[in-house]
Motif scaffolding. Structure first.
Motif, PDB file in Angstrom:
ATOM      1  N   GLY A 108      16.636  55.398  91.161  1.00 12.14           N
ATOM      2  CA  GLY A 108      15.708  56.445  90.754  1.00 12.14           C
ATOM      3  C   GLY A 108      14.260  56.137  91.019  1.00 12.14           C
ATOM      4  N   ILE A 109      13.891  54.886  91.244  1.00 17.79           N
ATOM      5  CA  ILE A 109      12.479  54.510  91.422  1.00 17.79           C
ATOM      6  C   ILE A 109      11.939  54.942  92.792  1.00 17.79           C
ATOM      7  CG2 ILE A 109      10.883  52.569  91.525  1.00 17.79           C
ATOM      8  CD1 ILE A 109      11.776  53.387  88.727  1.00 17.79           C
ATOM      9  N   PRO A 110      12.675  54.759  93.914  1.00 23.93           N
ATOM     10  CA  PRO A 110      12.126  55.203  95.206  1.00 23.93           C
ATOM     11  C   PRO A 110      11.731  56.673  95.197  1.00 23.93           C
ATOM     12  CG  PRO A 110      14.003  53.758  95.555  1.00 23.93           C
ATOM     13  CD  PRO A 110      13.959  54.036  94.087  1.00 23.93           C
ATOM     14  N   ASP A 111      12.574  57.513  94.658  1.00 22.51           N
ATOM     15  CA  ASP A 111      12.230  58.944  94.603  1.00 22.51           C
ATOM     16  C   ASP A 111      10.990  59.166  93.745  1.00 22.51           C
ATOM     17  OD1 ASP A 111      14.407  59.517  96.161  1.00 22.51           O
ATOM     18  OD2 ASP A 111      15.724  60.000  94.455  1.00 22.51           O
ATOM     19  N   LEU A 112      10.866  58.399  92.712  1.00 23.04           N
ATOM     20  CA  LEU A 112       9.721  58.529  91.817  1.00 23.04           C
ATOM     21  C   LEU A 112       8.420  58.146  92.535  1.00 23.04           C
ATOM     22  CD1 LEU A 112       9.722  57.497  88.115  1.00 23.04           C
ATOM     23  CD2 LEU A 112       7.940  56.604  89.594  1.00 23.04           C
ATOM     24  N   ILE A 113       8.477  57.057  93.325  1.00 22.30           N
ATOM     25  CA  ILE A 113       7.288  56.628  94.070  1.00 22.30           C
ATOM     26  C   ILE A 113       6.898  57.680  95.094  1.00 22.30           C
ATOM     27  CG2 ILE A 113       6.347  54.832  95.568  1.00 22.30           C
ATOM     28  CD1 ILE A 113       6.771  54.024  92.647  1.00 22.30           C
ATOM     29  N   ASP A 114       7.908  58.296  95.726  1.00 21.18           N
ATOM     30  CA  ASP A 114       7.616  59.370  96.688  1.00 21.18           C
ATOM     31  C   ASP A 114       6.914  60.526  95.995  1.00 21.18           C
ATOM     32  OD1 ASP A 114       8.757  57.868  98.673  1.00 21.18           O
ATOM     33  OD2 ASP A 114      10.718  58.872  98.554  1.00 21.18           O
ATOM     34  N   GLN A 115       7.382  60.892  94.804  1.00 18.98           N
ATOM     35  CA  GLN A 115       6.755  61.983  94.069  1.00 18.98           C
ATOM     36  C   GLN A 115       5.306  61.644  93.713  1.00 18.98           C
ATOM     37  OE1 GLN A 115       9.119  63.060  90.654  1.00 18.98           O
ATOM     38  NE2 GLN A 115      11.016  63.087  91.833  1.00 18.98           N
ATOM     39  N   ALA A 116       5.016  60.360  93.526  1.00 13.83           N
ATOM     40  CA  ALA A 116       3.651  59.953  93.193  1.00 13.83           C
ATOM     41  C   ALA A 116       2.740  59.913  94.418  1.00 13.83           C
ATOM     42  CB  ALA A 116       3.669  58.574  92.518  1.00 13.83           C
ATOM     43  N   GLY A 117       3.335  60.065  95.600  1.00  7.07           N
ATOM     44  CA  GLY A 117       2.542  60.028  96.819  1.00  7.07           C
ATOM     45  C   GLY A 117       2.097  58.618  97.193  1.00  7.07           C
ATOM     46  N   LEU A 118       2.896  57.620  96.825  1.00  5.68           N
ATOM     47  CA  LEU A 118       2.552  56.230  97.078  1.00  5.68           C
ATOM     48  C   LEU A 118       3.558  55.604  98.035  1.00  5.68           C
ATOM     49  CD1 LEU A 118       1.814  55.179  93.366  1.00  5.68           C
ATOM     50  CD2 LEU A 118       0.142  55.861  95.110  1.00  5.68           C
ATOM     51  N   MET A 119       3.142  54.518  98.661  1.00  2.00           N
ATOM     52  CA  MET A 119       4.041  53.791  99.560  1.00  2.00           C
ATOM     53  C   MET A 119       4.733  52.636  98.830  1.00  2.00           C
ATOM     54  SD  MET A 119       3.877  55.349 102.394  1.00  2.00           S
ATOM     55  CE  MET A 119       4.678  54.130 103.458  1.00  2.00           C
ATOM     56  N   ASP A 120       4.052  52.088  97.844  1.00  3.56           N
ATOM     57  CA  ASP A 120       4.593  50.918  97.162  1.00  3.56           C
ATOM     58  C   ASP A 120       3.896  50.774  95.816  1.00  3.56           C
ATOM     59  OD1 ASP A 120       6.058  48.701  96.600  1.00  3.56           O
ATOM     60  OD2 ASP A 120       5.150  47.407  98.151  1.00  3.56           O
ATOM     61  N   VAL A 121       4.402  49.860  95.014  1.00  7.90           N
ATOM     62  CA  VAL A 121       3.789  49.503  93.737  1.00  7.90           C
ATOM     63  C   VAL A 121       3.477  48.019  93.789  1.00  7.90           C
ATOM     64  CG1 VAL A 121       4.082  49.336  91.244  1.00  7.90           C
ATOM     65  CG2 VAL A 121       5.050  51.287  92.486  1.00  7.90           C
ATOM     66  N   PRO A 122       2.224  47.649  93.662  1.00 14.58           N
ATOM     67  CA  PRO A 122       1.882  46.223  93.744  1.00 14.58           C
ATOM     68  C   PRO A 122       2.466  45.448  92.570  1.00 14.58           C
ATOM     69  CG  PRO A 122      -0.006  47.482  92.995  1.00 14.58           C
ATOM     70  CD  PRO A 122       1.041  48.488  93.379  1.00 14.58           C
ATOM     71  N   GLN A 123       2.811  44.203  92.853  1.00 11.77           N
ATOM     72  CA  GLN A 123       3.295  43.366  91.765  1.00 11.77           C
ATOM     73  C   GLN A 123       2.144  43.061  90.821  1.00 11.77           C
ATOM     74  OE1 GLN A 123       4.880  39.553  92.942  1.00 11.77           O
ATOM     75  NE2 GLN A 123       6.337  39.554  91.233  1.00 11.77           N
ATOM     76  N   ALA A 124       2.383  43.256  89.533  1.00 10.97           N
ATOM     77  CA  ALA A 124       1.299  43.131  88.548  1.00 10.97           C
ATOM     78  C   ALA A 124       1.639  42.055  87.532  1.00 10.97           C
ATOM     79  CB  ALA A 124       1.070  44.464  87.858  1.00 10.97           C
ATOM     80  N   ARG A 125       0.595  41.557  86.914  1.00 10.25           N
ATOM     81  CA  ARG A 125       0.788  40.657  85.785  1.00 10.25           C
ATOM     82  C   ARG A 125       1.074  41.506  84.540  1.00 10.25           C
ATOM     83  NH1 ARG A 125      -1.513  35.383  86.657  1.00 10.25           N
ATOM     84  NH2 ARG A 125      -2.564  35.269  88.699  1.00 10.25           N
ATOM     85  N   VAL A 126       2.001  41.046  83.768  1.00 14.06           N
ATOM     86  CA  VAL A 126       2.409  41.809  82.581  1.00 14.06           C
ATOM     87  C   VAL A 126       2.275  40.925  81.350  1.00 14.06           C
ATOM     88  CG1 VAL A 126       4.239  43.096  81.446  1.00 14.06           C
ATOM     89  CG2 VAL A 126       4.002  43.210  83.940  1.00 14.06           C
ATOM     90  N   ALA A 127       1.540  41.418  80.374  1.00 12.21           N
ATOM     91  CA  ALA A 127       1.426  40.732  79.091  1.00 12.21           C
ATOM     92  C   ALA A 127       2.179  41.532  78.035  1.00 12.21           C
ATOM     93  CB  ALA A 127      -0.027  40.592  78.693  1.00 12.21           C
ATOM     94  N   VAL A 128       3.021  40.828  77.292  1.00 13.47           N
ATOM     95  CA  VAL A 128       3.839  41.478  76.269  1.00 13.47           C
ATOM     96  C   VAL A 128       3.422  40.956  74.897  1.00 13.47           C
ATOM     97  CG1 VAL A 128       6.155  41.826  75.365  1.00 13.47           C
ATOM     98  CG2 VAL A 128       5.770  41.780  77.853  1.00 13.47           C
ATOM     99  N   LEU A 129       2.906  41.818  74.070  1.00 16.69           N
ATOM    100  CA  LEU A 129       2.514  41.453  72.712  1.00 16.69           C
ATOM    101  C   LEU A 129       3.468  42.152  71.746  1.00 16.69           C
ATOM    102  CD1 LEU A 129      -1.373  41.805  72.989  1.00 16.69           C
ATOM    103  CD2 LEU A 129       0.050  39.771  73.378  1.00 16.69           C
ATOM    104  N   ASP A 130       4.391  41.370  71.187  1.00 20.33           N
ATOM    105  CA  ASP A 130       5.435  41.908  70.306  1.00 20.33           C
ATOM    106  C   ASP A 130       5.082  41.574  68.863  1.00 20.33           C
ATOM    107  OD1 ASP A 130       7.673  42.751  69.009  1.00 20.33           O
ATOM    108  OD2 ASP A 130       9.113  41.620  70.214  1.00 20.33           O
TER     109      ASP A 130
END
Length: 952
Positions: A108-130
């Motif tokens: 489901g993600i490739p179709d979603l990226i197409d709908q956003a008009g993007l070619m890719d999603v850059p790898q990001a740093r993720v901080a999780v505060l639980d």
């Protein structure tokens, strides 16, 4: 059509029952640390089982745009009810941002990226505060590094020791870093995503005036506000935070204060988002619990069959089932029926603590496991399919309900000892489709959440929704509707808002027993021989009140009190004097007892009784219905007198139930009293009478009309009689060679006595037969007495007669011979005597002779003139009879009848005799007569024509 188990296969953990509660709870900290189950840890597996809802799709597009620096909201607050999918949504963002797998591996993600008009999603740093991972006074440990605050943990997760150095001082002092410092941190490690989960759970632990190593209540709120402002300033940084929707989820008063403060903080810059819509929950649950459907055609066939069945039932089902889009709902929710989701998401999620998605998943996993093990063959998993007999599935539901539901389920709803199971074992029509249990399960699912006393709104579900939860293609709604009616009369915890037969009536279960339980307890109070019999007596009297075919109807009357007269009477026997084809003794003995006895004396007129007996097999139901009516009556009486306190709804229910019970009694009594017993004796030589039984039709015409029909059709009672039948009886039993005549009313008296003679309804039936027969020469002749072989008033073929005590019926051959003899005598020529003037009567007993002929000659010629003085032969005969007899007053009635039959009837047999009868009554009262006796005797004497009625 294939059952659901052949089309939709559950996931292995559901099939094997190895699922655990924790596996349904997404834990973002466990995923970040690599300790989560495969379904959550692996990005590909996660998206394989995750249905991307419309809200999630829009959120992931914004995340992708934000990480690419192409717009998107910087701060998004996820605020839903408990179990609404907040953490699950954060996990989707986490897997998208970390890019641990290629985007092409994420369903489901490739179709979603197409709908956003993007070619890719850059790898990001993720901080999780639980907020649930650590307490405010419990530092985070990363090797030897100790971190005290949320902002310190944020900096460490984004940049490690280098990032922590930026906020080292603020972390040590527990004061919030400023917006600029946080902006520098985010910009240095962008693109980045900050995920804050269960923030309220963390902040509410700070006590007023007691700073901890994690800072203070105010410093943490300041940090959140600064972080939101900093994210807005960094174009490729995004913050997602989850907040509970209700104050109850926030916990204590401190938690509520934290929630309100955070809502204001996020409210300045947030984009509020609610992740899961109700319709989207179908696919979420299906993906988590089932493998993809491989046979779409089989699924569509089943769904189409359901929609066709709903259209066929029409208005008996909810209106949405008649719309074409309901087919789409069935397909979308398959193999679970949409009604299950509707009840869970609309009703059960209103219960405090029931999680919107997680709670449904847990429940349905246990339901599917039990149904799979039990080889359930339903086409869909309906509300009526829920295995409430299974302890695990039942406990999952009752856990969220108030105490007291276990006995309700065991007694009324599901299980080996439930009333529904008992009903299905006795009613094959219900048992074939488990109708009673399916109705009860549907009722429980739809009404149990409203059982709490504080729940507002209208309680219960209507009949159409109950049918929707049970009905499958190939079945009829009437079966389940009938089962519902039976349950409404039988179950102890089932309540209804009005007349159960009406479509608008609402039904619901409650932990408080309804008045039916009270009624069942009171039923045991009533005794068969007093209470039950007394009520049955009144019911039968009302039932037989309109019967006019009989001269008298007697309900439970002892034979001593049933008059022994000429009236035709119907006697209703006691319940103990029942009859059946297999057990006849009690009924037959009772009939013979009535026929033979009149108290301590023998019954004289035995042929005037017809008896009605109860059916042995129906007595149990009749007694039970009477007990129910008596029990409801006692409840209503106690309510009116204040001895029983109930609410207005229950009061109306009791009054309605009483009326229903009273209305049922006449019908049940008629169905029970359906054997018409008739004493018979086929020939005079039978050693003893017997009893014939005739079953009555208990439906259709009234009881009186049905009894009359049976009496007429089987000639038990003769209402119209042909003279040929009268002649036949007289020929067989009365006319003999030495006795060619019989008194007509003597035959009537015999029909009253002897069972082998016809039972004529009234004396007029015999009179009509005699009049019709007298008009013909074929049946009998008539006369008004016989003396010395001479019939007085003899006639043959003449209906101009009077039926009284003197009328004789003469055998037709003898009558014809007698008529011929009379004609022969008249044919003899006799000299005509000269006509002399009439002579005055003499003083003696005779008259002067008539010149020209003797009295004997005139008598033989049949022509009498004035009587002549007796001849020498006549003087030797007696001319007057005077009789006197003393009659005992105690036996006067019998003695006077005997005198009339044996003396007076013979005296009046001579048509020339003048008979006078006088009765002299003398009564002495030594103490004086009472006024009452004097008044009654005087009035009756005057009415009876007494010439002398003197009191001295």
């Amino acid at each position: 059509m294939k059952p659901w188990r052949e089309v939709a296969i559950p996931h292995p953990d559901v099939l094997e029952g190895t699922f655990q509660q924790s596996e349904f709870a997404a834990d973002i900290t466990a995923v970040r640390s690599g300790n989560a189950s495969r379904e959550y840890q692996d990005a590909a597996a996660f998206f394989q089982r995750t249905f991307i809802t419309e809200g999630m799709r829009l959120l992931l597009i914004q995340v992708a745009q934000r990480l690419n620096g192409r717009g998107g909201e910087p701060v998004i607050q996820l605020q839903t009810a408990f179990g609404g999918g907040k953490t699950h949504t954060m996990l989707a963002v986490y897997h998208l941002a970390t890019r641990a797998r290629n985007l092409s591996d994420l369903v489901g993600i490739p179709d979603l990226i197409d709908q956003a008009g993007l070619m890719d999603v850059p790898q990001a740093r993720v901080a999780v505060l639980d907020g649930n991972a650590h307490a405010p006074g419990q530092p985070w440990l990363h090797g030897t590094q100790r971190i005290r605050t949320l902002w310190g943990e944020l900096a460490w997760q984004l940049g490690g020791a280098e990032g922590l150095a930026l906020v080292q001082e603020a972390d040590a002092t527990g004061t919030s870093p400023g917006k600029d410092l946080l902006k520098t941190l985010l910009a240095q490690y962008a693109p980045c995503v900050v995920l804050i989960d269960e923030l309220v759970a963390y902040i509410r632990q700070f006590q007023e005036g007691q700073p901890l190593s994690g800072g203070s209540f105010d410093s943490n709120l300041s940090f959140v506000q600064a972080l939101t402002e900093a994210c807005k300033l960094v174009p490729n940084a995004i913050l997602l935070a989850s907040l509970p929707e209700s104050e109850i989820e926030a916990g204590s008063q401190r938690g509520v204060s934290a929630l309100r403060a955070l809502e204001k903080t996020f409210g300045r810059v947030q984009a509020l988002w609610k992740p899961v819509a109700t319709e989207e929950a179908f696919e979420i649950v299906r993906r988590r619990l089932f493998e993809p459907v491989s046979d779409a055609h089989a699924r569509d066939v089943v769904c189409r069959a359901f929609t066709d069945a709903y259209l066929a039932e029409g208005t008996r089902l909810p209106s949405e089932t008649q719309e074409t889009r309901y087919f789409d709902r069935l397909v979308q929710a398959y193999p679970i029926h949409p009604e299950v989701f509707d009840r869970l998401y609309e009703d059960w999620t209103t219960i405090d603590g029931f999680q919107r998605t997680r709670g449904v998943l847990k429940l349905m996993a246990k339901v599917i496991y039990r149904l799979w093990k039990d080889a359930n063959q339903d086409l869909l998993i309906l509300p009526g399919s829920l295995p409430l007999y299974d302890g695990s599935a039942r406990n999952e539901l009752t856990y969220y309900l108030p105490a007291g539901w276990d006995p309700v389920i065991e007694k009324d709803i599901d299980g080996d000892r439930a009333e529904t199971t008992d009903l299905e074992s006795k009613e094959p029509r219900f048992g074939a489709v488990n109708a009673a249990r399916r109705v009860a399960r549907t009722l429980f699912l739809g009404s149990a959440p409203s059982s709490g006393a504080t729940k507002p709104g209208i309680r219960g579900i209507d009949r159409s929704r109950i049918l929707l939860g049970c009905l499958q293609p190939g079945q009829t709604a009437s079966t389940y509707s009938d089962a519902l009616n039976r349950l409404a009369d039988r179950l102890h915890y089932l309540n209804s808002s009005g007349d159960k037969a009406q479509e608008t009536t609402l039904f619901w279960f409650d932990t408080r027993a309804n008045l039916r339980r009270e009624m069942e307890e009171r039923k045991k109070r009533f005794d068969d021989t007093s209470d039950i019999r007394g009520k049955l007596d009144s019911v039968l009297k009302k039932l037989t009140n309109g019967i006019t075919y009989f001269d008298g109807t007697h309900v439970f009357t002892p034979h001593a009190d049933v008059p022994d007269d000429s009236a035709l009477r119907l006697v209703l026997l006691l319940p103990e004097q029942f009859y059946s084809r297999d057990e006849t003794r009690q009924g037959v003995d009772a009939v013979l007892d009535y026929v033979r006895n009149h108290g301590l004396k023998p019954r004289y007129r035995s042929n005037r009784l017809i008896l009605l007996a109860p059916d042995h097999g129906s007595l149990v139901r009749l007694r039970d219905c009477i007990r129910i009516a008596l029990a409801w009556a006692s409840i209503v009486d106690d309510v009116k007198s204040g001895r029983l306190n109930i609410d207005q709804l229950q009061k109306r229910q009791a009054e309605k139930e009483l009326q229903t019970a009273e209305d049922v009694l006449p019908r049940v009594a008629r169905e029970c009293y359906r054997w018409l017993l008739c004493p018979v004796q086929h020939t005079p030589t039978d050693p003893r009478p017997s009893v014939e039984a005739f079953p009555l039709n208990t439906s259709g015409a009234s009881l009186g009309s049905e009894i009359e029909r049976v009496c007429v059709d089987n000639e038990l009672v003769i209402s119209a009689w042909s003279p040929i039948h009268l002649r036949t009886k007289l020929t067989a039993l009365y006319w003999k060679p030495d006795k060619a005549s019989v008194a007509a009313l003597a035959f009537w008296e015999d029909t009253l006595r002897y069972l082998y003679l016809p039972r004529l309804r009234t004396r007029s039936v015999l009179e009509q037969a005699i009049l019709k027969g007298a008009a013909s020469r074929d049946f009998f002749g008539t006369a008004y007495g016989q003396s010395d072989g001479v019939f007085a008033g003899f006639q043959l073929g003449n209906a101009n007669i009077q039926v009284d005590t003197t009328l004789l019926l003469i055998e037709p051959t003898a009558a014809a011979q007698y008529e011929a003899a009379l004609a022969a005598k008249k044919a003899e020529k006799v000299p005509t005597p000269p006509v002399e003037p009439p002579q005055p009567p003499g003083p003696g007993p005779g008259y002067p002779p008539i010149p020209g002929g003797s009295s004997k000659q005139l008598q033989e010629e049949g022509g009498w003139g004035k009587p002549t003085p007796p001849s020498g032969d006549d003087k030797a005969k007696a001319h007057t009879f005077i009789g006197t007899v003393d009659v005992n007053a105690a036996t006067a009635k019998t003695r006077l009848v005997e005198i009339a039959d044996e003396i007076i009837s013979h005296l009046t047999s001579d048509m020339l005799a003048s008979v006078q009868v006088s009765i002299e009554i003398k009564a002495d009262f030594p103490a004086g007569v009472s006024d009452q006796i004097k008044r009654v005797v005087s009035e009756n004497a005057a009415n009876l024509g007494f010439k002398n009625k003197t009191w001295e």
